[in-house]
Write an enzyme that holds these catalytic residues in place. Structure first.
Site, short mmCIF file in Angstrom:
data_model
loop_
_atom_site.label_atom_id
_atom_site.label_comp_id
_atom_site.label_asym_id
_atom_site.label_seq_id
_atom_site.Cartn_x
_atom_site.Cartn_y
_atom_site.Cartn_z
N LYS A 99 -64.71 77.09 41.13
CA LYS A 99 -66.56 77.89 42.08
C LYS A 99 -67.04 79.03 41.11
CE LYS A 99 -63.87 75.32 45.79
NZ LYS A 99 -64.06 74.75 46.22
N ARG A 280 -69.36 63.51 41.20
CA ARG A 280 -69.12 62.48 41.25
C ARG A 280 -69.75 61.64 42.44
NH1 ARG A 280 -65.77 63.31 45.17
NH2 ARG A 280 -64.17 65.70 45.88
P1 ADP Z 1 -63.09 71.85 48.75
O1 ADP Z 1 -63.86 72.13 47.70
O2 ADP Z 1 -62.16 72.34 48.99
O3 ADP Z 1 -63.56 71.01 49.39
P2 ADP Z 1 -65.33 74.34 50.17
O4 ADP Z 1 -66.08 75.86 48.59
O5 ADP Z 1 -66.00 72.35 49.26
O6 ADP Z 1 -64.01 73.51 49.11
O7 ADP Z 1 -65.38 74.71 51.28
C1 ADP Z 1 -64.72 73.55 52.17
C2 ADP Z 1 -65.33 73.65 53.63
O8 ADP Z 1 -64.62 75.07 54.15
C3 ADP Z 1 -66.35 73.40 54.16
O9 ADP Z 1 -67.01 72.16 53.90
C4 ADP Z 1 -67.07 74.47 55.32
O10 ADP Z 1 -66.51 73.79 56.48
C5 ADP Z 1 -65.60 75.29 54.91
N1 ADP Z 1 -66.16 76.52 54.51
C6 ADP Z 1 -66.37 76.99 52.93
N2 ADP Z 1 -67.32 77.96 52.61
C7 ADP Z 1 -67.05 79.19 53.73
C8 ADP Z 1 -68.05 80.12 54.71
N3 ADP Z 1 -68.19 80.57 53.81
N4 ADP Z 1 -68.12 79.87 55.67
C9 ADP Z 1 -67.48 79.19 56.43
N5 ADP Z 1 -66.87 78.32 56.22
C10 ADP Z 1 -66.99 77.81 55.20
P1 ADP Z 2 -64.12 64.75 49.33
O1 ADP Z 2 -64.85 65.98 49.64
O2 ADP Z 2 -65.37 63.68 48.99
O3 ADP Z 2 -63.75 63.74 50.57
P2 ADP Z 2 -61.34 64.71 48.15
O4 ADP Z 2 -61.35 65.90 47.00
O5 ADP Z 2 -60.88 64.89 49.63
O6 ADP Z 2 -63.07 64.54 48.50
O7 ADP Z 2 -61.02 63.64 47.20
C1 ADP Z 2 -61.52 62.56 47.74
C2 ADP Z 2 -60.67 61.60 47.33
O8 ADP Z 2 -60.23 60.96 45.89
C3 ADP Z 2 -59.88 61.14 48.41
O9 ADP Z 2 -60.66 61.04 49.73
C4 ADP Z 2 -58.79 60.17 47.91
O10 ADP Z 2 -59.22 59.07 48.69
C5 ADP Z 2 -58.62 60.38 46.83
N1 ADP Z 2 -57.79 61.65 46.15
C6 ADP Z 2 -58.05 62.74 45.35
N2 ADP Z 2 -56.62 62.56 45.23
C7 ADP Z 2 -56.24 62.04 44.90
C8 ADP Z 2 -54.25 61.95 45.32
N3 ADP Z 2 -53.91 63.07 44.75
N4 ADP Z 2 -53.93 61.12 45.96
C9 ADP Z 2 -54.81 59.66 46.18
N5 ADP Z 2 -56.12 59.63 46.77
C10 ADP Z 2 -56.52 61.01 46.30
#
Ligand code: ADP
Ligand code: ADP
Ligand code: MG
Length: 655
Positions: A99, A280
């Site tokens: 990130k 993806r």
């Molecule tokens: P992940 O890789 O776990 O998806 P993200 O960076 O995409 O992490 O953040 C996931 C969620 O966390 C976002 O959809 C939002 O709801 C919250 N979030 C992320 N960054 C911020 C921020 N700077 N302020 C408030 N909420 C945040």
């Molecule tokens: P998104 O923001 O699209 O939900 P995630 O990073 O949460 O992205 O993961 C996407 C999808 O990948 C999950 O909802 C799940 O179906 C699959 N996945 C990821 N890691 C695993 C795991 N360790 N075991 C099973 N499913 C997984």
């Protein structure tokens, strides 16, 4: 696989032990076993997946949207083996994988990012100073984080050190990387992401946005497209920024740029910031497919085959509105703990132009503890959001899942929420409304109890009729179930168990059915049990069609999408329950011990964390049930534990 079939392409599945009879296996033209159930020994083992690809003669690998889909080394290994990886070049995956590096890159490409610290230096003092400068609240994020893990909100300076330690620990445990970055925490944001697509010929387009603001613990619950109330100008600005981001890393294929939009002063001129890129196809891609009419998987396969993008930006447009809900095997009443078990019943509304169901399981399948607890995605489309929302409510009412606990009632409550209907969205929505969305579990409504009692009565009558039929003397009084008594009306009593209480229901056998008394209400009911576990009931003149599943322990009533588990009181079984007292703390679900936080002999207060068990992608902290003493710890880190296993022997303090 469905898209591949439409395109005349054969598909080969891989499967683990747990998935030997899974839906994806039966859908594929060919399926290869690649190992035991734990994902690390099967789906996450790049060598095994690649070996299966080679053995089957596959020319390309589609990595789906979990597991190895964002793994640059796997993408490289595919290329080295002469197999097409249906996804971006490994270099693009790497550029967006961390990130902090991704953010630094975006800054140089002129894409706005959330104000924050994205440097390599991980010195405690440097990080603290950066946080102070950004101004609280701030959000600490694990550099390699995902799925909402490794994030900590910090409200003031003196909370910083603890939060930093927590984010580092979670980053280390989950992703093997304890580096972090720091961002300004936006108090009222919306999560709006842009779908992009690029080919090998220098073309890149955006397929508009999805609003994924409905989140629980930073994980998406409901997604929709387009984002409600987004102005065409901001849509265009975000779309173009997203394309710029994709071009900056030499992207190819389907990708998503996630933006966070600060809506504290409304959406009209809201600033938006790059958050991360998912390199993806995403779980929520169907909403984009329904509003654009594009099959994104088809585009992925075409681009992977070297074709140019089928459409140009000017040729893409939005038609109508789509909503997706994620149906999970989880128990909202128990903090959304994942739920495992056999899907005794799994019914969805009929698919058609307005309803789409994407699922990996079928009725009779087992939801195991090995993978993500998602059961299905339910997607609806209509001309506008109000109509689509109406479709969603109806579709959820027609969804029936029995055998595991699910979040469908929770989703249905969101779907009828007025703030949601008026698109009053931000990422705090669910937390703010949690009391209405997850009400205290209460007694079943009289109507459900009446249906349950009627089902039991009709079932008995059917059984008696069946016995009488086989007996040769159909008129024998021993086969009658009308409660006949000498000098009295025919009467009886049914004892149901609801919300852990025994509900005694007096029954009178009257002309035209049964007279039941439930919660001081007297009802005349009758009806018939039909095929497919349906009951047609008439309750005080109201005709209802519901689903009832009768088994030894009770009756499950599904009335307009609401599942009521009602027990049938059994005197013999009741006597045994009392013996089941526990002298320990048990695993709430099957999983793996990832941390032991206490030791034998320790005196602990109620709520003290004792152990962390990981299951279904989540960590579950096992806490002391009361003030007391830890007598013995039965497992160590790495041990697999079954649901209900005693983890820690525990004595409650006597006072
Ligand atoms: P992940 O890789 O776990 O998806 P993200 O960076 O995409 O992490 O953040 C996931 C969620 O966390 C976002 O959809 C939002 O709801 C919250 N979030 C992320 N960054 C911020 C921020 N700077 N302020 C408030 N909420 C945040
Ligand atoms: P998104 O923001 O699209 O939900 P995630 O990073 O949460 O992205 O993961 C996407 C999808 O990948 C999950 O909802 C799940 O179906 C699959 N996945 C990821 N890691 C695993 C795991 N360790 N075991 C099973 N499913 C997984
Ligand atoms: Mg994200």
């Amino acid at each position: 696989m469905e898209t591949a079939r439409h395109m005349g392409i054969r598909s080969v599945a891989v499967y683990s032990d747990a998935d030997a009879t899974s839906r994806h296996v039966s859908k594929a033209d060919e399926a290869h076993h690649i190992g035991p159930s734990p994902a690390t020994q099967s789906y996450l083992d790049a060598d095994k997946v690649l070996a299966a690809a080679k053995a089957s003669g596959a020319r390309a690998v589609h990595p789906g949207y979990g597991f190895l889909s964002e793994n640059a080394a796997f993408a490289e290994a595919c290329e080295a083996a002469g197999i097409i990886f249906v996804g971006p070049p490994p270099s693009a995956i790497r550029a967006m994988g961390e990130k902090h590096a991704a953010k630094a890159l975006m800054v140089t490409s002129g894409v706005p990012v959330v104000p924050g610290y994205h440097e390599e230096n991980q010195d405690d003092a440097v990080l603290r100073k950066a946080a102070d400068e950004i101004g609280y609240p701030v959000l600490i994020k694990a550099t390699s984080g995902g799925g909402g893990k490794g994030m900590r909100r910090v409200n003031k300076g003196d909370e910083f050190a603890d939060a930093l330690a927590g984010a580092r620990r979670e980053g280390k445990n989950s992703f093997g990387d304890d580096r972090v970055l720091i961002e300004k925490y936006l108090e009222i944001p919306r999560h709006i992401e842009v779908q992009v697509f690029a080919d090998n010929h220098g073309n890149a387009v955006y397929l508009f946005e999805r609003d994924c603001s409905l989140q629980r613990r930073h994980q998406k619950v409901i997604e929709e497209a387009p984002a409600p109330d987004l102005s065409p100008d901001i849509r265009k600005a975000m779309g173009e920024a997203a394309v710029k981001a994709a071009l900056a890393i030499g992207y190819r294929g389907a990708g998503t740029i996630e933006f966070i939009v600060d809506v504290s002063n409304g959406l009209a001129d809201a600033p938006f910031y790059f958050m991360e890129m998912n390199t993806r196809l995403q779980v929520e891609h169907p909403v984009t497919e329904l509003i654009t009419g594009v099959d994104l998987v088809e585009w992925q396969l075409r681009v992977a085959a070297g074709e140019p993008l089928p459409l140009r930006q000017e040729e893409l447009s939005i038609t109508g509105h789509a909503l997706e809900v994620r149906i999970y095997a989880e128990n909202p009443d128990k903090g959304f703990l994942p739920s495992t078990g056999r899907l005794k019943r799994l019914r969805f509304p009929a698919a058609g132009p307005h309803v789409r169901i994407d699922t990996g399981v079928e009725e009779g399948d087992e939801v195991t503890p090995f993978y993500d607890p998602m059961i299905a995605k339910l997607i609806v489309w209509d001309e506008d959001r109000t109509r689509a929302l109406r479709r969603l409510r109806r579709a959820l009412q027609q969804t029936e899942v029995v055998g595991v606990k699910t979040n469908t009632a929770f989703l249905a409550r969101i779907a009828v929420n007025e703030d949601f209907a008026s698109a009053n969205l931000d990422t705090g929505f669910i937390e703010r409304h949690i009391a209405e969305l997850v009400p205290e579990p209460g007694a079943a409504p009289v109507r459900a109890l009446a249906i349950a009692a009627l089902a039991v009565l009709l079932d008995r009558a059917d059984e008696a009729a069946f016995n009488a039929h086989g007996n040769g003397d159909p008129t024998s009084p021993w086969h009658q179930v009308h409660g006949w008594r000498m000098n009295d009306d025919g009467h009886d009593e049914i004892k149901l168990v609801d919300a852990e209480e025994i509900v005694a229901i007096p029954v009178r056998y009257v002309t035209g059915g049964y007279e039941l008394t439930i919660a001081d209400k007297t009802l005349i009911v009758n009806g018939e049990l039909e095929d497919e576990d349906r009951i047609v009931a008439n309750i005080d003149g109201v005709r209802i069609v519901a689903t009832v599943l009768l088994d030894d322990g009770g009756v499950t009533v599904i009335d307009a999408g609401h599942v009521h588990q009602i027990g049938i009181f059994d005197v013999l079984a009741a006597a045994e329950v009392d013996d089941a007292g526990t002298g320990g703390v048990v695993a709430p679900l099957p999983g793996k011990v990832v941390a032991v936080l206490t030791e034998a002999g320790a005196s602990v207060d109620k709520g003290t964390p004792l152990m962390i068990v990981e299951a279904m992608k989540m960590e579950h902290t096992i806490t002391a049930p009361a003030d007391g003493v830890v007598d013995e710890i039965h497992f160590e880190i790495g041990d697999a534990v079954d649901e209900g296993t005693v983890l820690v022997a525990f004595s409650v303090a006597e006072d």
